[in-house]
Motif scaffolding. Structure first.
Motif, mmCIF file in Angstrom:
data_model
loop_
_atom_site.group_PDB
_atom_site.id
_atom_site.type_symbol
_atom_site.label_atom_id
_atom_site.label_comp_id
_atom_site.label_asym_id
_atom_site.label_seq_id
_atom_site.Cartn_x
_atom_site.Cartn_y
_atom_site.Cartn_z
ATOM 1 N N ASN A 118 0.818 -1.217 0.000
ATOM 2 C CA ASN A 118 0.000 0.000 0.000
ATOM 3 C C ASN A 118 0.846 1.259 0.000
ATOM 4 O O ASN A 118 0.629 2.156 -0.792
ATOM 5 C CB ASN A 118 -0.916 0.019 1.225
ATOM 6 N N CYS A 119 1.797 1.331 0.921
ATOM 7 C CA CYS A 119 2.532 2.582 1.126
ATOM 8 C C CYS A 119 3.693 2.737 0.162
ATOM 9 O O CYS A 119 4.126 3.853 -0.117
ATOM 10 C CB CYS A 119 3.082 2.643 2.547
ATOM 11 N N GLY A 120 4.276 1.622 -0.282
ATOM 12 C CA GLY A 120 5.521 1.692 -1.036
ATOM 13 C C GLY A 120 6.663 1.304 -0.128
ATOM 14 O O GLY A 120 6.440 0.840 0.994
ATOM 15 N N PRO A 121 7.908 1.466 -0.621
ATOM 16 C CA PRO A 121 9.048 1.021 0.176
ATOM 17 C C PRO A 121 9.199 1.828 1.468
ATOM 18 O O PRO A 121 9.188 3.064 1.426
ATOM 19 C CB PRO A 121 10.256 1.243 -0.751
ATOM 20 N N ARG A 122 9.317 1.139 2.582
ATOM 21 C CA ARG A 122 9.481 1.811 3.889
ATOM 22 C C ARG A 122 10.560 1.089 4.680
ATOM 23 O O ARG A 122 10.804 -0.104 4.496
ATOM 24 C CB ARG A 122 8.160 1.736 4.677
ATOM 25 N N SER A 137 3.470 1.470 11.190
ATOM 26 C CA SER A 137 3.517 2.935 11.181
ATOM 27 C C SER A 137 2.727 3.518 10.020
ATOM 28 O O SER A 137 2.272 4.640 10.086
ATOM 29 C CB SER A 137 4.957 3.433 11.025
ATOM 30 N N GLY A 138 2.623 2.755 8.940
ATOM 31 C CA GLY A 138 2.000 3.292 7.744
ATOM 32 C C GLY A 138 0.529 2.937 7.643
ATOM 33 O O GLY A 138 -0.292 3.435 8.394
ATOM 34 N N CYS A 139 0.211 2.000 6.745
ATOM 35 C CA CYS A 139 -1.200 1.746 6.424
ATOM 36 C C CYS A 139 -1.883 0.807 7.415
ATOM 37 O O CYS A 139 -3.085 0.596 7.345
ATOM 38 C CB CYS A 139 -1.303 1.155 5.019
ATOM 39 N N ARG A 140 -1.117 0.217 8.316
ATOM 40 C CA ARG A 140 -1.641 -0.723 9.309
ATOM 41 C C ARG A 140 -2.296 -1.933 8.659
ATOM 42 O O ARG A 140 -3.333 -2.408 9.113
ATOM 43 C CB ARG A 140 -2.635 -0.048 10.251
ATOM 44 N N ARG A 141 -1.735 -2.391 7.568
ATOM 45 C CA ARG A 141 -2.245 -3.598 6.933
ATOM 46 C C ARG A 141 -1.163 -4.686 6.984
ATOM 47 O O ARG A 141 0.028 -4.388 6.913
ATOM 48 C CB ARG A 141 -2.627 -3.354 5.451
ATOM 49 N N HIS A 142 -1.618 -5.919 7.078
ATOM 50 C CA HIS A 142 -0.718 -7.071 7.012
ATOM 51 C C HIS A 142 -0.429 -7.404 5.561
ATOM 52 O O HIS A 142 -1.281 -7.204 4.705
ATOM 53 C CB HIS A 142 -1.375 -8.279 7.670
ATOM 54 N N ASP A 166 9.620 0.738 10.417
ATOM 55 C CA ASP A 166 8.226 1.187 10.356
ATOM 56 C C ASP A 166 7.265 0.003 10.393
ATOM 57 O O ASP A 166 6.059 0.172 10.308
ATOM 58 C CB ASP A 166 7.970 1.969 9.057
ATOM 59 N N TRP A 210 4.372 -9.556 7.373
ATOM 60 C CA TRP A 210 4.757 -8.244 7.885
ATOM 61 C C TRP A 210 3.490 -7.459 8.195
ATOM 62 O O TRP A 210 2.441 -7.695 7.597
ATOM 63 C CB TRP A 210 5.575 -7.481 6.834
ATOM 64 N N TYR A 211 3.625 -6.508 9.105
ATOM 65 C CA TYR A 211 2.516 -5.620 9.450
ATOM 66 C C TYR A 211 3.040 -4.198 9.364
ATOM 67 O O TYR A 211 4.022 -3.851 10.032
ATOM 68 C CB TYR A 211 2.019 -5.947 10.870
#
Lengths: 89, 203, 431, 950
Positions: free
Chosen positions: A8-12, A59-64, A16, A55-56
């Motif tokens: 969802n967020c992209g590379p983090r 910090s970002g989208c709170r999606r697994h 995070d 992974w969860y």
């Protein structure tokens, strides 16, 4: 610092994220024998190689989501999957 | 008020519907107001009314709120940010936010929560605001990675925050870089102080 | 010490005479040719594998033993740990086990005729919260019952033992007390590896470096290629050729799962890196070992004046040993929290080792469901402390094909039986 | 004061003679100039011994005069191990020699040198074994020989800083190639960070010809014009996963040191070359220097390094040193050209300086300076950290990069040789390639990032590497002469030691390194590694390729703990009532991240007042999750051990949560506020973990369930009002909730207005065992309500109570605390709440293990009272089988109860002992054994719960 591609967020940054370990499936708790249940609880493949893992994105989208990562080289393969089921595909 | 727990059957309806004029208490005590000002300024916008709307893709609420995940915009008198794939935040004056939420069709898998009291909001504004943010947050604040109207969840000084780029127009008409940062209320003083320290070198 | 009379014995006199005569020392161990058959093959040339080989030969007369390692001896966790030893564990079974190890360490220099530089400098585990203090007290009380010298001490006493610690109360992590364990200390880890290697070699054990096991050969098991439960082990395939052996012992720590999967035996293990670092040397100022569980840091200062730091394992499972910047950042932040005067010391080198973590912070030892295949794994972050006793007990396990009492709590079967070891109790208590 | 070795002013120098600086060297007052290094200033003043060696305490002078010089570690004030060949002189510096006793000139430990024959590498492994009791004594002696400076334990922390950066290109090293790469990349539109270890950019151009310096100035101007961000006196200390770089910036205007964490799209390594010392007998005598040291001292600092020199030259750098020496009026007694067959056999000297050199042609030449130019080490650390394994090229006599990953490019001397223009051309090509690759990477990242600006067009092609490589100049392989000398200066390890260790069997690079400690000192092997490998190859009669090399580990250069620690981010949380606690004499306690009131002076009085009148306490840290959606009951049933499908609106239920292994995870009460609306509470410390746990179940196992979870822990200020007068007090503040018995029962919840604050929640629950209400107030008005309670309750005897009173009262009531009375192995049956474990309910987390546990033995939490009411056993005291040392349980909580005026405890004991009336043996911390009785109920106080329900 590992760069983890959240679908969802992209590379983090890995910091995070919450790392949730090797993907494995939960047996039917009413049908499982002790051995099957404890295999689920405790035993792992833990390969030095390709691993499907959870992974969860805390910090970002709170999606697994699930990744396929090489545990020795850190390489990734296949796009990350939004995690619907813990079970390995 | 915005969202009430008014579904309780045993609650006695209040006779006088008016809310007394009780001040919103921000937890942030600005010890040194001068330190929060300068070429990068820090302001506390915590008292602004804030709502969270959660809605699945196929709901009327989701279509009404729109926006792509990670983007935000001013919509009339309120500000809307799609901070997570299934979550929008709406800020503004209390009556405006209430009106907007009231218009939403919360049918299907959708719900709303008043987060005015649980999330604080600060603004970091100034030409070097991005440089100040880089001291406390690992996001890339360059224009191409975080343009005006973008938003993301991120850790700021080790506190889980929502960061929104919402530039403002200065007195001379020029656009000034500005970030809104939301965090859990209990971290407020700590985070505000961390931000004051981060911006100190830029004046 | 059996054949050890053949050793060129190490002593001050030996140093002197060889100095006078400009003689060099003989090789520490032979470079034997690899045989096609051994009675026992031990995979992993670290402290555990070498100690197992040594005790097999010296205690049980089994010396047709090969130790194989894919790199050089001590290249894994044995040479990467921070060399701290202690026995003040939480559970009676843990205490008994590690205390035996400490005994063996105490007499090791004399037993193996090599100075392993055991420095009994005392070990402090700091408590920063009430709940941590309670856990320390728990350990102290259990230790007391096992006659282990370990007690709770107050900040003023801590300050006397380690003057660099900040014991003021207005810090983020105030030091409220500590578990003080005088018999704990540090050892020169490489010397332990070389000591066991040299002694095992002198008993006829063959040490094969640069020998990587590619497969474990089995027959009769329920899995593919005769592997898995119900079968038995018949040897190993290495990059230097096959070795036939009725007994194979897995002492490979971080790589334990990788090897064990070759025998069709899945383990309750995930591999995580544990990082460590040293500073440049300075004049010594820290006479004890200091550990803070809440801050995930342990520190000691070598006789050379370097501060050696360790931390807790990294959260993400990986076999990569390159280390991270984040580790050094958190480490430095926490060290300065404890010892604020060290901000001008410089970190000189960082590294990582691989830890085979189990769900109950205890090892997995002894026979498995594959006959002749033994494991000595699950050593997590405490493998070095247990090296000697593990070797001794694994040797007994292999020689008698059973599970000695001292390591009975650590059997692989405990996971399917659901009887985990209580060390997890402490780790999970005290948020 | 005479500056005896200062040369006449020249145009090439970086020192500013108009700005003299006074400093102190070992108590002597000296004068240098701005721009001097510490070492150049000391040398200019006529001193040439700057340290003593580790083991033999031999006097040491300048060797390489740069950051890596192992002989130039000095103490500056409270800072140990300062590199005197790198650090700029500052006014008032108090500089002293390290590792000397009693003084630099006369060092008593130098006696070790005589014993050197016996102190071979690793000698300590072979002695001090017996008697064992004496090793600690030896150890103390050895520790006195620890090298390095002194740490002042009162060193102030100073302001250290950190920042993140996301540059397109980071260039490590600002020599001609690095500068050119940075300029080219920036001109292609990349954002570029150029990092130079030294104080000036230019690399070797700085001590070259006038043309070289002019070229450096031009490049610097171009870099500035192109918008390159230049950091001098800064080091790329490490390259980690996915080009995550650590950069130590020592030149920040306000921070002592700043750590920059940069996620570079491309890293360009332009670290240049490090000049290697030569191994021969006497090679550590003061007066033996590398050619680079000599050229830097003369050209940059105007310091004359000696009077009469022999130069061993195998390359142009040696030739340049000859020219520089002549210009500096140093007599060049002999140039030994190693490109032929001659070399230096050994050097002889007095105790303090070289006196003569023996050349391989048999001649002996008197001199006070021997300059060596025997070859280069490529500092490939950053490439190693990227996963590259550099390979050795015997013809060029050095290692070269092999195949670094695509996002790491090397340029300059590390990759080959060339003229200044050739190096610049290679740098430019590298910069263009770096910019192209960074652009493609940037496009890809931008397209993948939700919050980024939309990208225009297709992803640009990832450019392939078509750079024309630099040539590799032939260079003789010169590592050791016919004699033995030092290989590792910081560790005093000689080539003879290495031969000996290899013969003993420590014959792989790693074993050799570990056994001898060669390359392990503060120079990190920069000067020593290649010579070590070469000598091992010689000992094994193999080539350097066959022997291989050691792994260079981070950091590239040592970095201060202050910089790594940086500004400390340790978040702390406080409730909205915190200002009141602070103003009213609270004693704070840290609980996780929360700062909470432990008490306000007398916790026992707080307990008595609460039990007699009414007390209020701030329980805001209690975790709160807002749950909305039609499937909340399913979720609750899945996570708690008991049943949730029929909780009515307005009802409250207590639940225990287990992990999948049956171990107790958390507990708390949950209220149903509306048809599809619930509020879950968790323990304070469990709040974050439970939220993750809930999301995990919802997202991975049951994505079909419709539940929205929102944490509201700090949005709702939580106040517990407890005591006989609590109803009376609360009724004065609420005007829309009927608090009457019958209307609002125990374990019910209501919403309404409190002290004119809307949207409050009132729970009738009690941790203390009193009639009590827990009110949740929107936090923006939390303090207002707290004050209102105190104001309105004055005549009712209201007083606040803290965490300690709360703990006492919960213990009097026998409520267990997860994580204190349970531990990491306590499964749900241990709590004793068997009736809450609903095995007849479908799947719930931990059910299978709990069911199996119930069939087995398990420890049980029981209430315990010592026979002697005055004795309070310490928490964690062990419970023993009488007359033995067998542990059968432990005290998990204990306090003196001011209500019962006796000690009260909770304990975990094995089931055999968990029978009411059993007498237990408790071992106190002082060793005394006492008796204690197992009670019938968990609650020591009001076991029937009459007060609670009143």
């Amino acid at each position: 610092m590992l760069l983890v591609p959240c679908p969802n967020c992209g590379p983090r940054n890995a910091t995070d994220m919450n790392y949730r370990g090797e993907a494995h499936s939960r047996p039917d708790p009413d049908a499982a024998t002790k051995e099957e249940w404890r295999t689920y609880l405790y035993l792992r493949d833990n390969p030095s190689g390709w691993l499907r893992e959870n992974w969860y994105c805390s910090s970002g989208c709170r999606r697994h989501f699930q990744l396929e990562r090489h545990t020795l080289t850190g390489e990734l393969r296949n796009p990350p999957l939004p995690g619907r089921k813990t079970a390995g595909a | 008020m915005l969202v009430s727990w008014n579904t309780m059957p045993t609650s006695i309806p209040k006779e006088n519907g008016s809310v007394a004029d009780i001040q919103f208490e921000s937890p942030v005590i600005i010890v040194d107001p001068a330190a929060a000002c300068g070429s990068v300024t820090l302001t506390d916008e915590s008292s602004m009314t804030k709502a969270s709307v959660r809605a699945a893709d196929d709901t009327a609420a989701a279509s009404a709120l729109g926006l792509a995940f990670g983007s935000a915009e001013h919509r009339g008198d309120v500000f809307v940010a799609r901070i997570r794939p299934d979550e929008w935040m709406v800020f503004g004056a209390a009556d405006m936010v209430v009106a907007m939420i009231a218009e939403l069709d919360l049918g299907g898998y959708a719900s709303t929560v008043d987060i005015t009291h649980s999330r604080l909001m600060f603004r970091v504004t100034g030409g070097e605001a991005a440089k100040a943010m880089e001291k406390v947050c690992s996001l890339d604040f360059s224009d191409h990675m975080a343009p005006n109207g973008s938003c993301a969840g991120a850790s700021v000084a080790k506190v889980g925050c929502d960061v929104i780029r919402d530039d403002i127009v200065g007195a001379d008409g020029a656009t000034i870089r500005s970030y809104r940062i939301l965090c859990d209320r209990s971290f407020g003083q700590y985070l505000f102080d961390a931000l004051v320290d981060a911006k100190a070198e830029f004046g | 010490m059996g054949k050890s009379s053949k050793l060129a014995r190490y002593s001050a006199a030996g140093l002197f005479w060889r100095g006078i005569r400009k003689q060099s020392w003989p090789r520490v161990w032979r470079q034997p040719a690899m045989k096609s058959t051994y009675d026992v093959v031990i995979i992993g040339g670290g402290v555990h594998g070498l100690a197992t080989a040594f005790y097999l030969a010296s205690n049980h007369g089994i010396n047709d033993v090969a130790v194989v390692d894919k790199a050089y001896l001590g290249s894994g966790g044995s040479g990467r740990n921070t060399a701290i030893v202690r026995s003040n564990y939480l559970t009676p079974e843990g205490v008994a086990f590690y205390d035996r190890s400490l005994d063996l360490y105490n007499s090791m220099s004399a037993d193996l005729n090599i100075n392993v530089m055991f420095s009994e400098r005392g070990h402090l585990t700091l408590a920063h919260t009430d709940s941590a203090l309670r856990t320390m007290n728990w350990r102290a009380e259990v230790n007391k019952l096992q006659d282990i010298n370990s007690s709770l001490i107050a900040p003023e006493e801590i300050k006397k033992l380690a003057p660099s610690l900040d014991i003021s109360t207005d810090t983020r992590y105030p030091i409220l007390g500590a578990l003080y364990h005088p018999p704990g200390g540090t050892i020169r880890h490489d010397a332990v590896v070389w000591g066991y290697a040299r002694a095992a070699d002198s008993h006829g054990v063959d040490l094969h470096q640069q020998t990587e096991v590619l497969d474990i050969l089995c027959e009769g098991g329920e899995g593919p290629e005769g592997k898995g439960a119900g079968g038995r082990v018949i040897g190993v395939r290495t990059n230097q050729g096959d070795i036939h052996a009725p007994v194979v012992v897995n002492c490979t720590a971080g790589w334990a799962s990788q090897l064990s999967n070759m025998a069709g035996v899945r383990l309750p293990i995930t591999t995580h890196p544990l990082q460590a670092a040293v500073t440049e040397p300075t004049k010594t100022f820290l006479p004890t070992v200091v550990v803070s569980g809440s801050l995930h840091v342990y520190v000691s200062q070598t006789d050379r004046g370097e501060l050696v730091f360790g931390a807790s394992v990294d959260p993400v499972a990986t076999y990569d040993q390159r280390g991270t910047l984040q580790f050094t950042e958190e480490l430095a932040g926490h060290v300065l929290e404890l010892m604020p005067g060290l901000s001008k010391m410089r970190l000189m080198r960082q590294w990582a080792g691989l830890c085979d973590m189990t769900p109950d912070y205890s090892p997995v030892m002894g026979p498995t469901q594959v006959d002749g295949y033994f494991v000595d794994v699950g050593w997590g972050t405490y493998g070095f402390k247990a090296g000697p006793v593990s070797g001794e007990q694994m040797a007994a396990s292999v020689a008698n094909n059973n599970l000695p009492e001292l390591i009975a709590p650590f059997a692989l079967s405990r996971f399917t039986e659901g009887v985990l070891v209580g060390e997890k109790g402490a780790a999970a208590v005290g948020h | 004061m005479i500056m005896s070795n200062r040369l006449p002013e020249s145009s090439s120098e970086v020192v500013d003679r108009s700005k003299p600086i006074r400093f102190d060297w070992n108590g002597k007052k000296m004068k240098g100039f701005e721009g001097d290094t510490i070492a150049s200033a000391i040398l200019a003043n006529g001193d040439h011994i700057l340290s003593r060696s580790l083991k033999y305490h031999r006097p040491r002078g300048v060797l390489t005069h740069d950051f890596w010089d192992p002989n130039l570690m000095v103490q500056v004030g409270d800072e140990p191990n300062v590199r005197a060949g790198h650090r700029r002189l500052e006014a008032g510096m108090k500089i002293s020699a390290q590792n000397v006793w009693p003084s630099l000139k006369f060092d008593a430990k130098a006696a070790n040198g005589i014993a050197g024959r016996f102190l071979t590498a690793g000698f300590y492994y072979k002695t001090f074994m017996k008697p064992a009791r004496l090793w600690p004594v030896y150890e103390k002696v050895l520790a006195r020989f620890a090298p390095g400076g002194e740490v002042d334990l009162n060193t102030p922390h100073g302001y250290h800083d950190k920042r993140y950066a996301h540059p397109d290109v980071v260039v490590a090293g600002a020599g001609p190639a690095g500068l050119a790469a940075a300029i080219a990349a920036a001109q292609c539109g990349a954002s570029v960070l150029l990092v130079e270890h030294e104080y000036e950019v230019g690399g070797h151009l700085l001590w070259g010809t006038d043309d070289d310096r002019a070229a450096a100035a031009t490049l610097l101007a171009q870099a500035a014009a192109a918008g390159v961000e230049i950091l001098t006196n800064s080091t790329v200390t490490g390259r980690y996963e996915d080009n995550w770089l650590g950069i130590a910036q020592r030149s920040h205007p306000i921070a002592v040191e700043r750590l920059i964490k940069a996620r570079a799209k491309v890293l360009v390594v332009a670290a240049g070359l490090i000049e290697r010392p030569y191994v021969f007998q006497g090679n550590d005598l003061p007066g033996v220097m590398t050619s680079g040291a000599v050229s830097r001292l003369i050209n940059m600092y105007g310091v004359k390094p000696g009077k009469c020199a022999v130069v061993l030259a195998a390359n142009e750098s040696g030739d340049q040193a000859v020219e520089d020496l002549k210009r500096a009026d140093v007599e060049v007694a002999r140039v030994v050209d190693a490109r032929g067959s001659t070399t230096v056999n050994c050097a002889k000297g007095s105790r303090t300086r070289i006196k003569s050199v023996e050349v391989s042609d048999g001649s002996s030449i008197d001199c006070d300076l021997l300059v060596t130019a025997v070859g280069w080490t490529a500092p490939t650390s950053l490439l190693n950290m990227s996963g590259d394994r550099p390979v050795y090229d015997a013809a060029a006599a050095r290692f070269f990069p092999n195949s670094p990953p695509d996002n790491v490019l090397a340029t300059g001397g590390i990759t080959g040789d060339g003229s200044r223009d050739e190096l610049i051309a290679h740098g430019r090509a590298t910069g263009e390639l770096a910019a192209g690759r960074a652009n493609a990477a940037r496009h890809r990242i931008q397209a993948a990032t939700a919050s980024a600006a939309a990208v225009a067009g297709d992803e640009p092609e990832y450019p392939s590497d078509n750079r024309a490589p630099l040539t590799r100049a032939d260079h003789p392989e010169l590592h050791r002469s016919s004699t033995h000398g030092l290989v590792d200066y910081s560790e005093d390890i000689s080539s003879k030691d290495l031969f000996g260790a290899a013969a003993e069997g420590f014959d792989s690079v790693e074993l050799l390194k570990r056994f001898t400690t060669a390359t392990m000192g503060p120079s990190q092997g920069k000067l020593e590694t290649v010579n070590t490998v070469a000598i091992l190859a010689e000992a094994r009669a193999e080539t350097i390729e066959q022997v291989g090399t050691t792994v260079w580990r981070p950091p590239y250069a040592p970095i201060s703990l202050g910089a790594l620690g940086g500004r400390v981010f340790e978040p702390v949380r406080v409730s909205s009532i915190h200002p009141w606690h602070e103003a009213n004499g609270y004693t704070p306690i840290l609980a996780g991240q929360w700062v909470r009131p432990e008490h306000y002076g007398d916790p026992h009085a707080e307990v008595r007042n609460t039990r007699t009148n009414v007390g209020i306490t701030d329980v805001t840290p209690l975790g709160k999750l807002d749950l909305q959606g039609p499937d909340v009951p399913k979720l609750l049933s899945q996570l708690y051990t008991n049943k949730w499908m029929k909780l009515p609106v307005g009802g409250v239920r207590y639940g225990i949560m287990c992990a999948e292994d049956g171990v107790v995870l958390d507990d708390g009460v949950t209220a149903r506020l509306g048809e599809d609306h619930y509020l879950m509470t968790t323990t304070s410390s469990g709040a974050g973990g439970v939220w993750n746990w809930v999301e995990n179940w919802l997202q991975t196992e049951h994505p079909e369930w419709q539940v929205h979870v929102t944490p509201l822990t700090t949005g709702l200020t939580s106040i517990n009002i407890a005591g006989p007068n609590s109803r009376k007090l609360l009724s004065r503040l609420v005007d829309c909730i009927d608090l009457g018995p019958g209307a609002f029962e125990y374990m019910q919840v209501r919403t309404g207005t409190i002290a004119e604050v809307d949207n409050c929640i009132v729970w009738r629950i009690g941790f203390t065992g009193e009639l009590s209400y827990e009110i949740h107030v929107p936090s923006g008005h939390g303090l207002h309500v707290w004050n209102a309670l105190l104001e309105q309750g004055e005549d009712l005897g209201v007083a606040p109570f803290g965490l300690e009173a709360q703990r006492i009262m919960r213990l009097e009531k026998g409520h267990f605390i997860v994580g204190q009375d349970t531990d990491g192995l306590s499964k749900a049956p241990t709590t004793g709440m068997i009736s809450l474990l609903k095995l007849d309910k479908d799947d719930w987390a931990g059910k299978t293990e709990v069911a199996w546990a119930l069939e087995d033995d398990y420890p049980v939490i029981v209430a315990v009272q010592p026979t002697d009411p005055k004795i309070v056993p310490e928490e964690a005291c062990q419970i023993l089988r009488d007359g033995t040392r067998e542990i059968v349980g432990r005290i998990t909580s204990s306090r003196h109860s001011p209500t019962l005026e006796r000690s009260v405890c909770l304990a975990q004991v094995s089931r055999e002992f968990a029978v009411a009336g059993t007498t237990l043996t408790v071992l106190l911390a002082n060793g005394e054994r006492i008796n204690a009785r197992v009670m019938e109920h968990h609650a020591h106080f009001d076991p029937e719960g009459e007060r609670l329900r009143g």
